[in-house]
Design a protein around this motif. Sequence first.
Motif, mmCIF file in Angstrom:
data_model
loop_
_atom_site.group_PDB
_atom_site.id
_atom_site.type_symbol
_atom_site.label_atom_id
_atom_site.label_comp_id
_atom_site.label_asym_id
_atom_site.label_seq_id
_atom_site.Cartn_x
_atom_site.Cartn_y
_atom_site.Cartn_z
ATOM 1 N N ALA A 84 44.859 49.793 35.570
ATOM 2 C CA ALA A 84 46.296 49.988 35.379
ATOM 3 C C ALA A 84 46.541 51.471 35.627
ATOM 4 N N VAL A 85 47.671 51.779 36.237
ATOM 5 C CA VAL A 85 48.001 53.175 36.504
ATOM 6 C C VAL A 85 49.295 53.538 35.785
ATOM 7 N N ASP A 86 49.415 54.828 35.487
ATOM 8 C CA ASP A 86 50.637 55.319 34.851
ATOM 9 C C ASP A 86 51.630 55.783 35.919
ATOM 10 N N ASP A 87 52.734 56.353 35.496
ATOM 11 C CA ASP A 87 53.768 56.787 36.441
ATOM 12 C C ASP A 87 53.306 57.916 37.359
ATOM 13 N N ASP A 88 52.247 58.643 36.963
ATOM 14 C CA ASP A 88 51.701 59.720 37.794
ATOM 15 C C ASP A 88 50.598 59.219 38.730
ATOM 16 N N CYS A 89 50.416 57.910 38.780
ATOM 17 C CA CYS A 89 49.372 57.272 39.599
ATOM 18 C C CYS A 89 47.982 57.751 39.191
ATOM 19 N N LEU A 90 47.770 57.791 37.878
ATOM 20 C CA LEU A 90 46.455 58.054 37.316
ATOM 21 C C LEU A 90 46.009 56.802 36.582
ATOM 22 N N ILE A 91 44.715 56.576 36.536
ATOM 23 C CA ILE A 91 44.183 55.393 35.873
ATOM 24 C C ILE A 91 44.429 55.516 34.370
ATOM 25 N N SER A 92 45.146 54.550 33.811
ATOM 26 C CA SER A 92 45.374 54.532 32.365
ATOM 27 C C SER A 92 44.426 53.542 31.677
ATOM 28 N N GLU A 93 43.928 52.575 32.452
ATOM 29 C CA GLU A 93 42.953 51.627 31.922
ATOM 30 C C GLU A 93 42.060 51.166 33.062
ATOM 31 N N LEU A 94 40.761 51.092 32.778
ATOM 32 C CA LEU A 94 39.801 50.571 33.751
ATOM 33 C C LEU A 94 38.910 49.566 33.041
ATOM 34 N N LEU A 95 38.858 48.367 33.581
ATOM 35 C CA LEU A 95 37.963 47.320 33.097
ATOM 36 C C LEU A 95 36.998 47.008 34.231
ATOM 37 N N ALA A 96 35.700 47.180 33.993
ATOM 38 C CA ALA A 96 34.694 46.943 35.031
ATOM 39 C C ALA A 96 33.872 45.709 34.672
ATOM 40 N N PHE A 97 33.716 44.835 35.661
ATOM 41 C CA PHE A 97 32.970 43.592 35.508
ATOM 42 C C PHE A 97 31.766 43.611 36.455
ATOM 43 N N PRO A 98 30.720 44.378 36.152
ATOM 44 C CA PRO A 98 29.543 44.384 37.029
ATOM 45 C C PRO A 98 28.738 43.102 36.846
ATOM 46 N N ASP A 99 28.260 42.541 37.949
ATOM 47 C CA ASP A 99 27.523 41.287 37.905
ATOM 48 C C ASP A 99 26.330 41.388 38.851
ATOM 49 N N ARG A 100 25.138 41.498 38.289
ATOM 50 C CA ARG A 100 23.927 41.614 39.116
ATOM 51 C C ARG A 100 23.689 40.379 39.975
ATOM 52 N N GLU A 101 24.236 39.252 39.563
ATOM 53 C CA GLU A 101 24.012 38.021 40.315
ATOM 54 C C GLU A 101 25.173 37.685 41.243
ATOM 55 N N GLY A 102 26.255 38.455 41.179
ATOM 56 C CA GLY A 102 27.395 38.208 42.053
ATOM 57 C C GLY A 102 27.076 38.599 43.482
ATOM 58 N N ASP A 103 27.165 37.672 44.385
ATOM 59 C CA ASP A 103 26.845 37.898 45.795
ATOM 60 C C ASP A 103 28.138 37.828 46.601
ATOM 61 N N PRO A 104 28.520 38.929 47.263
ATOM 62 C CA PRO A 104 29.761 38.905 48.030
ATOM 63 C C PRO A 104 29.793 37.823 49.107
ATOM 64 N N ASP A 105 28.624 37.403 49.582
ATOM 65 C CA ASP A 105 28.577 36.350 50.603
ATOM 66 C C ASP A 105 28.725 34.959 49.990
ATOM 67 N N ASP A 106 28.663 34.884 48.662
ATOM 68 C CA ASP A 106 28.763 33.591 47.987
ATOM 69 C C ASP A 106 30.220 33.301 47.648
ATOM 70 N N ALA A 107 30.978 33.085 48.677
ATOM 71 C CA ALA A 107 32.390 32.751 48.508
ATOM 72 C C ALA A 107 32.746 31.746 49.595
ATOM 73 N N PRO A 108 33.552 30.748 49.273
ATOM 74 C CA PRO A 108 33.880 29.739 50.284
ATOM 75 C C PRO A 108 34.419 30.361 51.570
ATOM 76 N N GLY A 109 35.276 31.355 51.463
ATOM 77 C CA GLY A 109 35.831 31.985 52.658
ATOM 78 C C GLY A 109 34.764 32.677 53.477
#
Length: 142
Positions: A102-127
């Motif tokens: 989420a960014v504030d009115d000054d375009c600075l990050i006000s909230e960052l939520l990171a979801f790192p996944d060691r098993e997430g494979d970018p090629d593992d998507a139907p598209g």
Amino acid sequence: MPTREEICRLCDGYIAALNRRDPESVIAFFAEDAVQEEPVGSAPNVGREAILAFFEGHRDAPITVTRFGPVNVVGNRAVFQAHVAIDTPDGSVAITTTDVIAVDDDCLISELLAFPDREGDPDDAPGARLLAESWAKTSSVT
């Protein structure tokens, strides 16, 4: 409110700063009272000082971050996925992360939520699979 283009530039600038491994450059993208939960489920870092300490603690991590796919923006929120390559003495480790900001009115990050996944494979998507299959058919025809 920041524009879509400004938010996209912020995301790419943030990734570039991560790749420079310069905590001062990274923290410049955060609002003074920002909240960072990285990874989601851990105790959040609240305020630039706490977030800076987090990045200082990871300064020497041999990582390369590469965004793939678009930055999706709705209002003052954005989400993007990135491939994180980490060089270790035992070889390279890859992580796919999805970051929601989420960014504030000054375009600075006000909230960052990171979801790192060691098993997430970018090629593992139907598209991605359909695209790879399409390319394979096209290249076998020519």
